[in-house]
Motif scaffolding. Structure first.
Motif, mmCIF file in Angstrom:
data_model
loop_
_atom_site.group_PDB
_atom_site.id
_atom_site.type_symbol
_atom_site.label_atom_id
_atom_site.label_comp_id
_atom_site.label_asym_id
_atom_site.label_seq_id
_atom_site.Cartn_x
_atom_site.Cartn_y
_atom_site.Cartn_z
ATOM 1 N N ILE B 83 0.849 -1.204 0.000
ATOM 2 C CA ILE B 83 0.000 0.000 0.000
ATOM 3 C C ILE B 83 0.877 1.244 0.000
ATOM 4 N N ASN B 84 1.904 1.219 0.822
ATOM 5 C CA ASN B 84 2.838 2.329 0.898
ATOM 6 C C ASN B 84 3.515 2.572 -0.457
ATOM 7 N N LEU B 85 3.936 1.484 -1.084
ATOM 8 C CA LEU B 85 4.655 1.583 -2.357
ATOM 9 C C LEU B 85 3.787 2.185 -3.465
ATOM 10 N N VAL B 86 2.549 1.757 -3.559
ATOM 11 C CA VAL B 86 1.743 2.221 -4.695
ATOM 12 C C VAL B 86 1.005 3.525 -4.427
ATOM 13 N N TYR B 87 0.808 3.888 -3.129
ATOM 14 C CA TYR B 87 0.030 5.115 -2.913
ATOM 15 C C TYR B 87 0.407 5.909 -1.654
ATOM 16 N N GLY B 88 1.403 5.471 -0.901
ATOM 17 C CA GLY B 88 1.726 6.127 0.374
ATOM 18 C C GLY B 88 1.932 7.629 0.272
ATOM 19 N N ASN B 89 2.999 8.032 -0.386
ATOM 20 C CA ASN B 89 3.317 9.460 -0.442
ATOM 21 C C ASN B 89 2.465 10.228 -1.444
ATOM 22 N N VAL B 90 2.233 9.658 -2.631
ATOM 23 C CA VAL B 90 1.530 10.452 -3.642
ATOM 24 C C VAL B 90 0.065 10.669 -3.283
ATOM 25 N N SER B 91 -0.431 9.960 -2.266
ATOM 26 C CA SER B 91 -1.784 10.280 -1.778
ATOM 27 C C SER B 91 -1.877 11.746 -1.390
ATOM 28 N N MET B 92 -0.733 12.319 -0.989
ATOM 29 C CA MET B 92 -0.734 13.700 -0.495
ATOM 30 C C MET B 92 -0.583 14.734 -1.600
ATOM 31 N N TYR B 93 -0.348 14.273 -2.801
ATOM 32 C CA TYR B 93 -0.155 15.204 -3.913
ATOM 33 C C TYR B 93 -1.506 15.405 -4.596
ATOM 34 N N PRO B 94 -2.015 16.627 -4.639
ATOM 35 C CA PRO B 94 -3.377 16.808 -5.154
ATOM 36 C C PRO B 94 -3.509 16.348 -6.603
ATOM 37 N N GLY B 95 -4.557 15.584 -6.877
ATOM 38 C CA GLY B 95 -4.859 15.233 -8.255
ATOM 39 C C GLY B 95 -4.179 13.973 -8.756
ATOM 40 N N ILE B 96 -3.756 13.089 -7.843
ATOM 41 C CA ILE B 96 -3.221 11.795 -8.265
ATOM 42 C C ILE B 96 -4.100 10.703 -7.664
ATOM 43 N N ARG B 97 -4.761 9.947 -8.523
ATOM 44 C CA ARG B 97 -5.662 8.876 -8.066
ATOM 45 C C ARG B 97 -5.147 7.541 -8.586
ATOM 46 N N LEU B 98 -5.113 6.543 -7.718
ATOM 47 C CA LEU B 98 -4.683 5.208 -8.137
ATOM 48 C C LEU B 98 -5.874 4.507 -8.783
ATOM 49 N N THR B 260 -12.233 6.106 -1.585
ATOM 50 C CA THR B 260 -13.035 5.996 -2.809
ATOM 51 C C THR B 260 -13.687 7.304 -3.211
ATOM 52 N N GLN B 261 -13.990 8.157 -2.230
ATOM 53 C CA GLN B 261 -14.724 9.399 -2.509
ATOM 54 C C GLN B 261 -13.806 10.602 -2.532
ATOM 55 N N ALA B 262 -12.512 10.364 -2.733
ATOM 56 C CA ALA B 262 -11.551 11.446 -2.564
ATOM 57 C C ALA B 262 -11.400 12.304 -3.817
ATOM 58 N N GLY B 263 -12.441 12.368 -4.636
ATOM 59 C CA GLY B 263 -12.394 13.247 -5.800
ATOM 60 C C GLY B 263 -11.261 12.852 -6.719
ATOM 61 N N ASP B 264 -10.371 13.775 -6.987
ATOM 62 C CA ASP B 264 -9.264 13.490 -7.896
ATOM 63 C C ASP B 264 -8.121 12.760 -7.195
ATOM 64 N N ASN B 265 -8.263 12.503 -5.929
ATOM 65 C CA ASN B 265 -7.290 11.674 -5.212
ATOM 66 C C ASN B 265 -7.939 10.329 -4.871
ATOM 67 N N GLY B 266 -7.273 9.560 -4.044
ATOM 68 C CA GLY B 266 -7.864 8.310 -3.582
ATOM 69 C C GLY B 266 -7.627 7.158 -4.544
ATOM 70 N N MET B 267 -8.451 6.156 -4.387
ATOM 71 C CA MET B 267 -8.307 4.926 -5.167
ATOM 72 C C MET B 267 -9.618 4.578 -5.823
ATOM 73 N N GLU B 268 -9.497 3.930 -6.944
ATOM 74 C CA GLU B 268 -10.683 3.459 -7.643
ATOM 75 C C GLU B 268 -11.426 2.502 -6.713
ATOM 76 N N PHE B 269 -12.734 2.526 -6.854
ATOM 77 C CA PHE B 269 -13.660 1.810 -5.987
ATOM 78 C C PHE B 269 -13.345 0.303 -5.888
ATOM 79 N N GLY B 270 -13.188 -0.356 -7.030
ATOM 80 C CA GLY B 270 -12.945 -1.802 -7.030
ATOM 81 C C GLY B 270 -11.580 -2.163 -6.447
ATOM 82 N N LEU B 271 -10.644 -1.267 -6.631
ATOM 83 C CA LEU B 271 -9.304 -1.480 -6.091
ATOM 84 C C LEU B 271 -9.333 -1.411 -4.562
ATOM 85 N N ALA B 272 -10.007 -0.380 -4.042
ATOM 86 C CA ALA B 272 -10.043 -0.184 -2.586
ATOM 87 C C ALA B 272 -10.882 -1.254 -1.900
ATOM 88 N N LEU B 273 -12.039 -1.579 -2.469
ATOM 89 C CA LEU B 273 -12.965 -2.478 -1.766
ATOM 90 C C LEU B 273 -13.020 -3.878 -2.366
#
Lengths: 374, 374
Positions: B83-98, B260-273
């Motif tokens: 989780i850290n590798l694929v989204y840890g830090n860039v979660s904090m950069y606005p407008g990056i969604r996995l 999932t609801q993080a707008g332009d951030n966050g993770m795609e629904f199927g990926l997260a859940l």
């Protein structure tokens, strides 16, 4: 809900004027009984369990602030339950952001908070009048001898805290032990030569069941703290690990952007990285500083620094720790903005400042001291 | 990065055309070495550690899709590290969604995945040809005898799974034991009278250090599963708890909206859940169904159901479990949309359907059977 202690949560709601009241009421029911109002008739449950909308005020156009009171007993004195209570389900409803939280002393009394915090960490380091200087050893993939050398040189230059980069992860315990012992020994050697107190914090990363063994090892070889990622391993888990092994808890914000950067959802910056982390017993809260490679605003950073240090029951304050794309020229303004009770985490810029890392570290420390005197 | 197994992560980036490439490259460096490109010169680190931008394609106006390859060894076979590798830090950069994740078999082999999943849970229940019917006992604050009665009546009506509402939390172990025993006994009594196999899943909520004791107790009195909130207690922690005590893991999505609801951030629904929860060993993934009181779209739900059941190494599929504002009229369309390998979680609507909950449960089951025959 007459004599019960209350949690006051303020939500920012995206809503048309004629739906704001319904959504505020939805939050109050969803987060407590999770039933539609029509299905709740028991007077005791209405009185003691269902949240109460205490106010609803227009905010910027298209948004409202709803202040909702919850019976603090519903948090059961547990951090995970508190998070669930104030934001668990409504996190999934588009356009509801948790903006502020007031927690009663009776609930706060269940939490030990930062066990080192500002005062005890200053005592350990014997540094009293300036911000602390921290760095990270990296990148992952670097030979252990080189990582240990970096840690050594930073300590030799008088730096305060050297931590593992959160990407430094070992495949197994032997790899972890080898790396951590090498770095710990290197820092101890430098401390003996300078008479200083530089601390080294390894990153505790492993499969869940292995983490206590890793923590025990770290404490066993005399290290005083660790880097943890509460947003990934769970806030209450991070709290428990650090407390159980009496480790200083430096909290890395990995995945926290899912909360703070969630647009109209998520949690206010200071709440996510200040208040929640204090409840999770963090002693240092790493966050990305405005002006670096991330895009945080001065306002967000100020809110975080305030949340780290404001009065919160009997909980000690936590060190705000701006990081991320720091450089030499920003040291003085950062000292001015955040004040002396701050950890400045400088990674790449410090490595790049001077081919001699000990000398570069001294230059940064001089800069910090100079900024505090001016 | 020649012979190494690769993780392929696709990010949706909000960017002007002339900055998209820089941001894609930023992700590749930030998530691995966390250094600017200019500071990474070691050929081995460039070759084996730094992520590789494999493609960058325009998406909807203002957005790009960047596909980045990471050396799978960097995940160290650990869920938290992945989780850290694929989204840890860039979660904090606005407008990056996995947006999507492809994991190589060599990495997937580290994960047991759902230990019950669809097949083993069907065997336990002896239900083979229809979606399962689940409910939640609530609201919190209700007398234990009443909660036990609800559980009993649902079981008497032949329902498949009755779980605690995730707001049902006890202050201490004695309260938990009293409530859980009462409900377990009530369900066992109903099962004896019907010859059925209704399962009762308590919600495991306590301070971190107490959870193993709670889980052990649950398993010790013969219950087969629990409700967990991986988004709050940590994904790898939830995985470990369920595996260690051989419990069916029903995953509640509390706080998942932050992803999932993080707008332009966050993770795609199927990926997260879907994907992440399978790695976390969830056997049932509760999510809010479109058309209920939350506002999920059919597309998001379809993506989730797909991620729950698609091929993923040797990992078993997980049951998608739509919930949230379900009602009787929606049963048939839900069966048609999600198919038989689905758990339908009906809370308030089932309680409100018929004053006799056993009769209401039978009516829902008939509706499900009818939908599958038509």
């Amino acid at each position: 809900m007459a004599p019960a202690a209350l949690i006051h949560a303020t939500y920012r709601i995206r809503a048309l004027p004629d739906e704001a009241e319904r959504i505020a009421r939805f939050i109050a029911y969803e987060q407590t009984v999770e039933l539609p109002p029509a299905q709740v008739s028991d007077p005791r449950i209405l009185d003691e369990i269902v949240g109460r909308v205490q106010s609803l005020e227009p905010a910027e156009p298209g948004f409202f602030h709803a202040r909702i009171a919850f019976n603090a007993a519903l948090a059961a004195g547990q951090l995970s339950t508190l998070i669930n209570l104030v934001y668990g389900n409504v996190s999934m409803y588009p356009g509801i952001r948790l903006q502020a939280l007031q927690l009663p002393d009776s609930l706060l009394a269940h939490f030990d908070g930062p066990r080192y915090g500002i005062d005890r960490l200053r005592q350990l380091l014997d540094v009293h009048d300036r911000p602390l200087l921290a760095t990270a050893i990296k990148p992952t993939g670097t030979a252990v001898e080189r990582l240990a050398q970096l840690a050594h040189d930073f300590a030799l230059g008088g730096g305060d805290i050297v931590k593992d980069d959160q990407n430094l992860v070992s495949d197994d315990f032997d790899g972890f032990r080898f790396r951590v012992e090498a770095c710990a020994n290197a820092v101890a050697r430098a401390n003996r030569s300078t008479g200083g107190n530089t601390l080294y914090f390894p990153h505790l990363a492993a499969a869940h069941a292995d983490l206590p063994r890793y923590a025990e090892f770290v404490r066993g070889i005399g290290l005083r703290g660790v880097l943890l990622c509460p947003g990934i391993i769970g806030h209450d888990h991070a709290r428990d690990l650090a407390a159980r092994f009496d480790l200083i808890h430096m909290a890395h914000p990995a995945l926290s952007g899912a909360l703070t950067q969630a647009g109209d959802n998520g949690m206010e910056f200071g709440l996510a990285l200040g208040t929640l982390l204090r409840l999770a017993g963090a002693d240092i809260s790493v966050f990305v500083a405005p002006g670096g490679r991330f895009r945080f605003t001065d306002e967000q950073a100020a809110s975080l620094a305030h949340a780290c240090r404001e009065s919160l029951g009997l909980l000690a304050p936590v060190w705000p720790c701006p990081a991320g794309g720091m450089d030499f020229e920003r040291i003085a303004p950062l000292c001015a903005t955040y004040g002396k009770d701050t950890v400045l985490l400088v990674g790449g810029a410090l490595l790049g400042h001077d081919a001699d890392l000990a000398r570069g570290t001294r230059a940064y420390l001089d800069r910090i001291r100079g900024a505090m005197e001016s």
